[in-house]
Scaffold this active site. Structure first.
Site, PDB file in Angstrom:
ATOM      1  N   HIS A 359       0.821  -1.202   0.000  1.00 14.48           N
ATOM      2  CA  HIS A 359       0.000   0.000   0.000  1.00 14.48           C
ATOM      3  C   HIS A 359       0.856   1.254   0.000  1.00 14.48           C
ATOM      4  CE1 HIS A 359      -3.878  -1.704   1.622  1.00 14.48           C
ATOM      5  NE2 HIS A 359      -4.195  -0.914   0.635  1.00 14.48           N
ATOM      6  N   ARG A 466      -7.415   0.605 -11.120  1.00 10.89           N
ATOM      7  CA  ARG A 466      -7.414  -0.472 -10.117  1.00 10.89           C
ATOM      8  C   ARG A 466      -8.574  -0.217  -9.153  1.00 10.89           C
ATOM      9  NH1 ARG A 466      -1.347  -0.103 -10.536  1.00 10.89           N
ATOM     10  NH2 ARG A 466      -0.614  -2.215 -10.981  1.00 10.89           N
ATOM     11  N   ARG A 502     -10.996  -1.774 -14.238  1.00 12.57           N
ATOM     12  CA  ARG A 502     -10.796  -3.196 -13.949  1.00 12.57           C
ATOM     13  C   ARG A 502     -11.735  -3.648 -12.843  1.00 12.57           C
ATOM     14  NH1 ARG A 502      -4.982  -5.352 -12.198  1.00 12.57           N
ATOM     15  NH2 ARG A 502      -5.493  -4.363 -10.216  1.00 12.57           N
ATOM     16  N   GLU A 600      -2.386 -12.457 -17.155  1.00 12.39           N
ATOM     17  CA  GLU A 600      -1.409 -12.432 -16.054  1.00 12.39           C
ATOM     18  C   GLU A 600      -1.205 -13.809 -15.446  1.00 12.39           C
ATOM     19  OE1 GLU A 600      -2.690  -9.416 -13.301  1.00 12.39           O
ATOM     20  OE2 GLU A 600      -4.779 -10.003 -13.417  1.00 12.39           O
ATOM     21  N   ASN A 623       3.106  -7.683 -14.011  1.00 11.47           N
ATOM     22  CA  ASN A 623       3.503  -7.886 -12.608  1.00 11.47           C
ATOM     23  C   ASN A 623       3.158  -9.293 -12.149  1.00 11.47           C
ATOM     24  OD1 ASN A 623       3.925  -5.168 -12.835  1.00 11.47           O
ATOM     25  ND2 ASN A 623       2.146  -4.567 -11.642  1.00 11.47           N
ATOM     26  N   ASP A 624       1.916  -9.682 -12.400  1.00 10.69           N
ATOM     27  CA  ASP A 624       1.524 -11.024 -11.986  1.00 10.69           C
ATOM     28  C   ASP A 624       2.040 -12.071 -12.959  1.00 10.69           C
ATOM     29  OD1 ASP A 624       0.157 -11.009  -9.500  1.00 10.69           O
ATOM     30  OD2 ASP A 624      -1.384  -9.795 -10.451  1.00 10.69           O
ATOM     31  N   ARG A 634       5.879 -11.795  -5.788  1.00  9.46           N
ATOM     32  CA  ARG A 634       6.301 -10.421  -6.099  1.00  9.46           C
ATOM     33  C   ARG A 634       6.398  -9.543  -4.860  1.00  9.46           C
ATOM     34  NH1 ARG A 634       0.800  -8.260  -9.186  1.00  9.46           N
ATOM     35  NH2 ARG A 634       1.025  -6.243  -8.183  1.00  9.46           N
ATOM     36  N   CYS A 671      -0.035  -3.278 -19.027  1.00  9.27           N
ATOM     37  CA  CYS A 671      -0.288  -2.331 -17.937  1.00  9.27           C
ATOM     38  C   CYS A 671       0.474  -2.670 -16.655  1.00  9.27           C
ATOM     39  CB  CYS A 671      -1.782  -2.221 -17.652  1.00  9.27           C
ATOM     40  SG  CYS A 671      -2.522  -3.762 -17.130  1.00  9.27           S
TER      41      CYS A 671
HETATM   42  C1  PEP Z   1      -0.255  -6.701 -13.126  1.00  9.06           C
HETATM   43  O1  PEP Z   1      -0.385  -7.762 -12.533  1.00  9.06           O
HETATM   44  O2  PEP Z   1       0.664  -6.471 -13.935  1.00  9.06           O
HETATM   45  C2  PEP Z   1      -1.207  -5.604 -12.919  1.00  9.06           C
HETATM   46  C3  PEP Z   1      -1.171  -4.513 -13.630  1.00  9.06           C
HETATM   47  O3  PEP Z   1      -2.089  -5.756 -11.919  1.00  9.06           O
HETATM   48  P1  PEP Z   1      -1.751  -5.529 -10.357  1.00  9.06           P
HETATM   49  O4  PEP Z   1      -0.360  -4.991 -10.278  1.00  9.06           O
HETATM   50  O5  PEP Z   1      -2.768  -4.609  -9.865  1.00  9.06           O
HETATM   51  O6  PEP Z   1      -1.881  -6.915  -9.845  1.00  9.06           O
HETATM   52 MG    MG Z   2      -2.231  -8.257 -11.504  1.00  5.07          MG
END
Ligand code: PEP
Ligand code: MG
Length: 752
Positions: A359, A466, A502, A600, A623-624, A634, A671
């Site tokens: 956060h 988000r 989303r 993802e 990211n995921d 992560r 993204c």
């Molecule tokens: C991601 O997973 O790349 C993504 C953009 O979503 P978040 O970071 O909110 O999981």
């Molecule tokens: Mg994600």
């Protein structure tokens, strides 16, 4: 389990010598052995120093040491394996333990404590020669040593830092961590303490004149709340259970507590330090007494201390003075700590625990505040009030920097802010390469502050909203209408552009305080679309709010997170159609929105050719996707060095996704954080992405790269990178590419 008690000793916040001498004694008792000795690696001298031993009760650390080549124990370090010797007198080489035990204890088991591939300590367990080293003992020791790795490494590290601080308190120091948000800044450290950890409170002198009054007021407040609790408990369960609160009330007024604290305050000790001293003094007295009753009293006095500190914290916070260039320092920085710093004063953040997806990190990114986290054994109280430089490009902080370093960094900081001003000049220019290849640059938004920044930084629209963020900062689910108002704000900021909202993506590290179930493996658990399809009422409520918010603009695009199967896409679409029908029947004149999926999860990436036919657009959540392809959490600082979105395996998957979606004429964007990394811009453009969505704070940097390279160059970058086999090679190549094109300053302040 026996080893837990021993590990707890190592975790005690006391001098390492003290802790280790307790450890060796208790180890003998618990493992039923005759002697235990701990040798700690001194990596500057390349020796192992005997740091505690039941054989030498009055040991002075540093007096006895062994080199790995000379002593029998050295084999443990060289081979990184345990060693069992039935009779030391017959062993091929001599051990100092023979002398120390006067040749009386001839059976030896020596085991390494290994941390990140290095033997940081050797622990020797000795028995008299007639005793055998049993297999049980060997497995117990192996278990113990494995569990000691992290706490012992941390304790050694803390000891090194404290020695350094003690020897040269005025000297510059630096600490390394990981970057949770890039940038470079300098300022004055403002330490925030976790008052649940009394030991962490620093020993400082008085901060203001009215500390005695502040203490009296806090005690009054605590007493009032204790009395209230006493009454409530009395009513609920009767007198006997309420006696605890009576004991607290007596204690708080006692000379041992109240008068002792006042005494320290009058001596000029900072109020919080005074409370800490008194609490710890009392705890020490109670803990020396053997009976359980007294151990309970020790925990009561701690609890009482914490209650007073908590009330004080709130009182002091209201009056807190944050320097105009505050660098917030805490063991763990929370989003509320950031929010408490008055506007414009927060320059940088430093913490021991956390990750770039916490956060606090999300907030730091939204506010463009450099943030270094993961600093092992961060000495918060030492740093408090000192001058600090935070270099969140490399994840390093400097305390009490030298004049030279300060001047160099002042230049970098100036350069950075000049760069930001210069970059404003391209805000309204097209996002295209030198040879006219256009790519849309959009913003990732979570807080309303992100939305303002999206506009000021010239984002073409919102590529990822988000929606979980407003859910996370509440104490209950927002109503359909509350949601509609928020979504309306996002959609109306870019009324003529498609805006991607989303669906709620909670679970794993993004938990809701009011809707949470403990899971063994949350990242692989009930999160994103899985949860929303199970709780279809929540899903429908959110869709209805989004649809209603799109009235007049009709620019809504719905994005489904964490898609793993075709069935999930079909089910989500069915529910969206249902909600649409309902909302239209309620009189809303709106269009059916475009529906897209986030890629993802590796399964969705593999199945992309089958998913495409079902959706209007695709957005890659790198990211995921990286987390699941690399099998690296992560948010876990222990494996943070393995988490890199530029891993060649990820690059191949991304390229496969772009090629396949393009073949089907479907729009594809990215993204995840990779989209906002200027290092990756040429590579992603070379792959053929239609758009990139990112934290707006970095948007102009990405645009600057884009406008200074040709599409042909980007294709070449892709061609070359696809041949590379390691993440390091990818980084080096891409860094060189930027530097060669005079763009190095975008990934590191001051270069170019
Ligand atoms: C991601 O997973 O790349 C993504 C953009 O979503 P978040 O970071 O909110 O999981
Ligand atoms: Mg994600």
């Amino acid at each position: 389990m026996f080893w837990q008690a021993l590990v707890k000793i190592i975790e005690l916040k006391q001098d390492l010598d003290v802790v280790l001498s307790m450890f060796v004694k208790d180890t003998c008792k618990l493992l039923n052995i005759d002697a235990c000795s701990v040798f700690i690696l001194d990596d500057t001298e390349h020796v192992y120093t005997l740091s505690a031993s039941t054989l030498v009760p009055t040991l002075k650390s540093g007096m006895i040491y062994i080199s790995a080549r000379d002593d029998l124990l050295g084999k443990v370090a060289l081979r990184e394996e345990a060693l069992v010797v039935a009779d030391m007198s017959k062993a091929p080489s001599y051990s100092v333990l023979q002398t120390l035990s006067r040749n009386k204890l001839q059976s030896l088991l020596a085991a390494p404590v290994v941390h990140k591939g290095e033997v940081i300590a050797i622990i020797a367990f000795q028995l008299s020669d007639k005793d055998k080293i049993t297999e049980n003992l060997q497995t117990d020791v192996a278990t113990l040593c494995a569990n000691l790795s992290l706490p012992l490494n941390r304790a050694i590290h803390i000891e090194d830092i404290s020695e350094q601080i003690e020897d040269q308190p005025q000297s510059p120091l630096f600490f390394d961590g990981i970057s949770a948000n890039e940038g470079v800044q300098k300022g004055v450290a403002v330490g925030r303490y976790n008052i649940t950890d009394i030991e962490e409170i620093p020993d400082k002198l008085t901060q203001s004149e009215d500390e005695e009054n502040l203490f009296i007021a806090a005690v009054k407040e605590v007493k009032a709340s204790l009395k209230e609790m006493l009454q409530r408990i009395n009513l609920l369960v009767g007198n006997s259970e309420a006696s605890l609160f009576e004991a607290y009330l007596q204690m708080i007024d006692s000379s041992r507590f109240y008068d002792a604290i006042i005494h320290y305050i009058r001596q000029g000790i900072w109020l919080q330090s005074a409370i800490k001293r008194v609490v710890l003094e009392q705890v020490a007295i109670f803990e020396q007494m053997d009976e359980t009753y007294f151990a309970e009293r020790a925990s009561d006095i701690r609890d009482l201390g914490k209650r007073v500190l908590l009330v004080l914290e709130n009182k002091i916070l209201k009056k807190s003075h944050y320097a105009v260039d505050t660098v917030l320092v805490a063991s763990e920085v929370t989003a509320s700590m950031i929010a408490e710093v008055p506007k414009g004063r927060l320059k940088a953040i430093i913490s021991e625990h956390g990750s770039s997806y916490s956060h606090a990190a999300i907030l730091a990114k939204a506010l463009s505040i450099p943030f270094v986290t993961g600093i092992k054994a961060l000495p918060v109280s030492f740093i408090d009030g000192k001058e600090v430089i935070v270099d969140a490009y490399v994840g390093r902080i400097y305390i009490q920097p030298t004049k030279g370093l300060k001047t160099a960094y002042e230049r970098l900081i100036k350069h950075e802010s000049q760069k930001a001003v210069e970059l404003q000049a391209i805000k309204d220019l097209p996002s295209e390469t030198l040879d006219g290849h256009a790519i849309e640059l959009k913003a990732n938004v979570g807080l309303i502050a992100d939305l303002d920044r999206a506009v000021t930084q010239g984002a073409e629209s919102v590529g990822l909203y988000r929606s979980e963020i407003p859910f996370m900062i509440r104490e209950r689910f927002p109503s359909e209408d509350e949601q509609r108002i928020i979504y309306q704000q996002i959609l109306s900021t870019f009324p003529n552009k498609p805006v991607v909202l989303r669906i709620l993506d909670v679970g794993a590290d993004k938990t809701l305080p009011y809707f949470y179930e403990e899971e063994q493996n949350p990242a692989l658990g009930w999160r994103g679309i899985r949860m929303m399809l199970d709780q279809s009422n929540l899903f429908l409520m959110q869709i209805r709010a989004m649809l209603k918010a799109s009235l007049h603009h009709n620019n809504l695009r719905i994005l489904l997170p964490m898609i793993t199967t075709i069935e999930e896409v079909k089910e989500a679409k069915k529910l969206i159609r249902q909600a649409y029908k309902e909302v239209v029947e309620e009189g809303f004149d709106i269009e059916l929105p475009a529906i897209g999926v986030m890629i993802e999860v590796p399964a969705a990436a593999i199945l992309i050719d089958r998913i495409i036919g079902l959706v209007d657009f695709v957005s890659i959540g790198s990211n995921d996707l990286a987390q699941y392809i690399l099998a690296v959490d992560r948010t876990n600082e222990k494996v943070a060095s393995l988490y890199d979105q530029l891993h060649p395996a990820i690059i191949r998957v991304l390229y496969h996704l772009v090629k396949t979606t393009k073949k089907h004429n479907t729009e594809i964007s990215l993204c995840g954080e990779l989209g906002g990394n200027p290092l990756a811009t040429a590579l992603l453009v070379g792959m053929g992405f239609d758009s990139l969505s990112m934290n707006a704070a970095v948007l102009l940097k990405v645009k600057h790269v884009l406008r200074n390279v040709s599409y042909k160059q980007c294709r070449n970058v892709l061609k070359h990178v696809l041949k590379l086999a390691t993440t390091e090679e990818v980084h080096t190549y891409l860094e060189n590419f930027l530097v060669e094109n005079d763009l190095g300053g975008l990934i590191r302040a001051g270069i170019n």
